[in-house]
Motif scaffolding. Sequence first.
Motif, PDB file in Angstrom:
ATOM      1  N   TYR A   1      -6.046   0.637  -6.105  1.00  0.00           N
ATOM      2  CA  TYR A   1      -5.454   1.646  -5.224  1.00  0.00           C
ATOM      3  C   TYR A   1      -5.763   1.242  -3.782  1.00  0.00           C
ATOM      4  CZ  TYR A   1      -3.761   6.178  -3.604  1.00  0.00           C
ATOM      5  OH  TYR A   1      -3.031   7.167  -2.983  1.00  0.00           O
TER       6      TYR A   1
ATOM      7  N   MET B   1      -2.507   6.439   5.558  1.00  0.00           N
ATOM      8  CA  MET B   1      -1.370   5.548   5.302  1.00  0.00           C
ATOM      9  C   MET B   1      -0.074   6.027   5.935  1.00  0.00           C
ATOM     10  SD  MET B   1      -1.478   3.839   1.545  1.00  0.00           S
ATOM     11  CE  MET B   1      -2.536   4.969   0.677  1.00  0.00           C
TER      12      MET B   1
ATOM     13  N   TRP C   1      -8.579  10.124   6.821  1.00  0.00           N
ATOM     14  CA  TRP C   1      -7.796   9.669   5.668  1.00  0.00           C
ATOM     15  C   TRP C   1      -6.609  10.601   5.403  1.00  0.00           C
ATOM     16  CZ3 TRP C   1      -6.889   5.428   3.216  1.00  0.00           C
ATOM     17  CH2 TRP C   1      -6.274   5.433   1.962  1.00  0.00           C
TER      18      TRP C   1
ATOM     19  N   GLU D   1      -4.724   8.424  -8.857  1.00  0.00           N
ATOM     20  CA  GLU D   1      -4.685   7.547  -7.680  1.00  0.00           C
ATOM     21  C   GLU D   1      -5.032   6.115  -8.090  1.00  0.00           C
ATOM     22  OE1 GLU D   1      -7.333   9.344  -4.848  1.00  0.00           O
ATOM     23  OE2 GLU D   1      -5.761  10.638  -4.049  1.00  0.00           O
TER      24      GLU D   1
ATOM     25  N   CYS E   1       2.163   6.960  -6.779  1.00  0.00           N
ATOM     26  CA  CYS E   1       1.094   7.884  -7.186  1.00  0.00           C
ATOM     27  C   CYS E   1       1.405   9.316  -6.740  1.00  0.00           C
ATOM     28  CB  CYS E   1      -0.251   7.419  -6.639  1.00  0.00           C
ATOM     29  SG  CYS E   1      -0.848   5.894  -7.411  1.00  0.00           S
ATOM     30  N   ASP E   2       1.925   9.454  -5.517  1.00  0.00           N
ATOM     31  CA  ASP E   2       2.301  10.789  -5.030  1.00  0.00           C
ATOM     32  C   ASP E   2       3.400  11.404  -5.899  1.00  0.00           C
ATOM     33  OD1 ASP E   2       0.472  10.522  -3.027  1.00  0.00           O
ATOM     34  OD2 ASP E   2       1.926  10.224  -1.409  1.00  0.00           O
TER      35      ASP E   2
ATOM     36  N   GLY F   1       0.610   7.836 -11.098  1.00  0.00           N
ATOM     37  CA  GLY F   1      -0.697   7.174 -11.043  1.00  0.00           C
ATOM     38  C   GLY F   1      -1.343   7.106 -12.416  1.00  0.00           C
TER      39      GLY F   1
ATOM     40  N   LYS G   1       1.160   4.218  -2.925  1.00  0.00           N
ATOM     41  CA  LYS G   1       0.958   5.644  -2.605  1.00  0.00           C
ATOM     42  C   LYS G   1       2.181   6.461  -3.024  1.00  0.00           C
ATOM     43  CE  LYS G   1      -0.274   8.739   1.239  1.00  0.00           C
ATOM     44  NZ  LYS G   1       0.798   9.734   1.090  1.00  0.00           N
ATOM     45  N   GLU G   2       3.370   5.922  -2.765  1.00  0.00           N
ATOM     46  CA  GLU G   2       4.602   6.636  -3.106  1.00  0.00           C
ATOM     47  C   GLU G   2       4.688   6.884  -4.607  1.00  0.00           C
ATOM     48  OE1 GLU G   2       8.395   7.146  -4.748  1.00  0.00           O
ATOM     49  OE2 GLU G   2       7.547   5.110  -4.731  1.00  0.00           O
TER      50      GLU G   2
ATOM     51  N   SER H   1       0.824  -1.212   0.000  1.00  0.00           N
ATOM     52  CA  SER H   1       0.000   0.000   0.000  1.00  0.00           C
ATOM     53  C   SER H   1       0.855   1.258   0.000  1.00  0.00           C
ATOM     54  CB  SER H   1      -0.929   0.011   1.226  1.00  0.00           C
ATOM     55  OG  SER H   1      -1.883  -1.016   1.129  1.00  0.00           O
ATOM     56  N   ARG H   2       1.870   1.286   0.850  1.00  0.00           N
ATOM     57  CA  ARG H   2       2.728   2.475   0.908  1.00  0.00           C
ATOM     58  C   ARG H   2       3.495   2.663  -0.399  1.00  0.00           C
ATOM     59  NH1 ARG H   2       3.498   0.837   6.273  1.00  0.00           N
ATOM     60  NH2 ARG H   2       5.464  -0.181   5.792  1.00  0.00           N
TER      61      ARG H   2
END
Length: 671
Positions: A426, A545, A540, A360, A349-350, A354, A346-347, A342-343
């Motif tokens: 996601y 996360m 959230w 996302e 996409c950030d 993405g 996110k990394e 998950s992290r």
Amino acid sequence: MAKLDSKVPKGPLADKWTTYKDKIDLVNPANKRNIDIIVVGTGLAGGSAAATLAELGYNVKAFCYQDSPRRAHSIAAQGGINAAKNYMGDGDSNYRLFYDTVKGGDYRSREANVYRLAEVSGNIIDQCVAQGVPFARDYGGLLDNRSFGGVLVSRTFYAKGQTGQQLLLGCYSAMNRQIARGKIEMHNRHEMLDVVKVDGKARGIIARNLITGEIERHSAHAVVIATGGYGNVYFLSTNAMGSNATAAWKIHKKGAYFANPCYTQIHPTCIPRSGDYQSKLTLMSESLRNDGRIWVPAKMEDAKAIQQGKLKPTQIAEEDRDYYLERRYPAFGNLVPRDVASRAAKERCDAGFGVNATGEAVYLDFATAFVRYGTEQAKIHNIKNPSKEEIIKLGQAIIEEKYGNLFQMYEKIIAENPYETPMMIYPATHYTMGGVWVDYNLMTTVEGLYCIGEANFSDHGANRLGASALMQGLADGYFVLPYTIGDYLSDDIRTGKISTDTPEFDAVEKEVKDRLDFFINNKGTHSVDYFHKKLGKVMWNKAGMARNEKHLKEAIQEIKEIREDFWKNVKVTGKLDEFNQELEKAGRVADFLELGELFAIDALDRNESCGGHFRDESVEQDGPQKGEALRNDKDYAYVSAWEYKGEPSDAILHKEELEFKDIELKTRSYK
């Protein structure tokens, strides 16, 4: 004040459970028929407990807010259930399951409980097969297994992508048999709104009939809470919309400590959100990561083109794809544990890579699996020189056999064929490892009050490995609680029926009615969902996360403000004495608004990264683990158990120090 005593038996780890069972007090069959037990919640934990306790001879009163136990949220579990049977001959054992679970939980779980879980896991499979659960089988007719994240063996038993549903039907059939015998008194469409204590012991509950609105009193010699987790504190989660924390939170306010509220699991394999109008998210089973490869474009210009709808994923060449989990975690690849996956998503996409319109989402691609399985099938069927199209078609048939219903579900929601274009996924809020604190007997800090399944702080530490939720729920219900509760109830064989006509029941019923009256009569301006969504955004954005001191302090203050506004301005339509879902939601969101604040307080207190709890301030700075979570065993190797004292900010922290005698504490690496 309750004393925090885990009651873990003495002696070697492998002998604790056997020795414990040999020495506990028992209730003889003739006396069991004089003892009543209330079970709140009829998912896998509650349903298996109710069925087993009734079969043993106790009188069970079971409660669920759904119209049938068949609709409990356990039905949504897809991928499988773990058990250390070593059917694949790949080196599995009770110890390895125990080790993987403790390591997967980032060394924040109680050793003795986890070993017991591993020890009884094999019995669960035998029980469910006897009930007729249609587990997948291999070509020889033996039960099949597949892999899940965070392990190097195949130990997950499954029924296509419907494992939770099939297990629940087995459990429900066992319940139905006891209902027919009169040993289970089933109360559908009832919600527990508080617990009643008499002389310090849990002796009953106050429930609301959700159809008529009638408030009811129910008594018993012991009360078991099995109402699942609190993922809906985020508003958007993979949980059913009705899933809530009311029963667990109410017993917390009556003296049961609440443990590790900040330990929540973000599942990496969910369908991305598509807008603010959504009320829940959809899970795509982790089992898909057995055969699906996760990637994003390696080039920023490709990612931007996809986000703008100018490029399709199938148009991106293999060398221009970043299979980032395989790159970063070569030993486990796409099957790293959920928190790590998950992290990592996110990394990416950030960083701007993405792949959907919101940026996302990442791809879960089965193209390689189609070719791998298709090539194998062509050889099995002696097809000479098959075309690429033939190979893909053969491979798709195998994938359909393994995951067909999941692919159908995805296509219905997204309107894209995942056999032709990669799935988009996601991370989303999924499971909660925190919950009501329990000792080795599964009893809370209130005598006679038990908590099982996801509702307790469980055996998963700071992160749950995939396919372990069903294992824990059924272990608690079928094989642990029926022993431990008997030891407690052996003192109640002369107690007789518990009366509901007492000052204690009067007082709690008044509390419940006063609160319901307030909601109906408050002339507010905003709906319940208005406040729930506001809470969810704070949770959230500031306790999701990744967490940090600044955001958590802001979250605590903002949640407090939302709660104050809620009690002034919430508007509940309808009446008390009727089916009123807005009234149901009001009570649940009121509880989430308190739980959310304690969640943030707990996350702020734990200044380390472990499992699903990731603090920006606690990251490996160099070496092979650079950028990964940095655990702090010196200061935080304990369970945080919070005692209710009024406002969440007044809660008192009690620490259960964790001891690791059979496992070496070391950095959790999947590289």
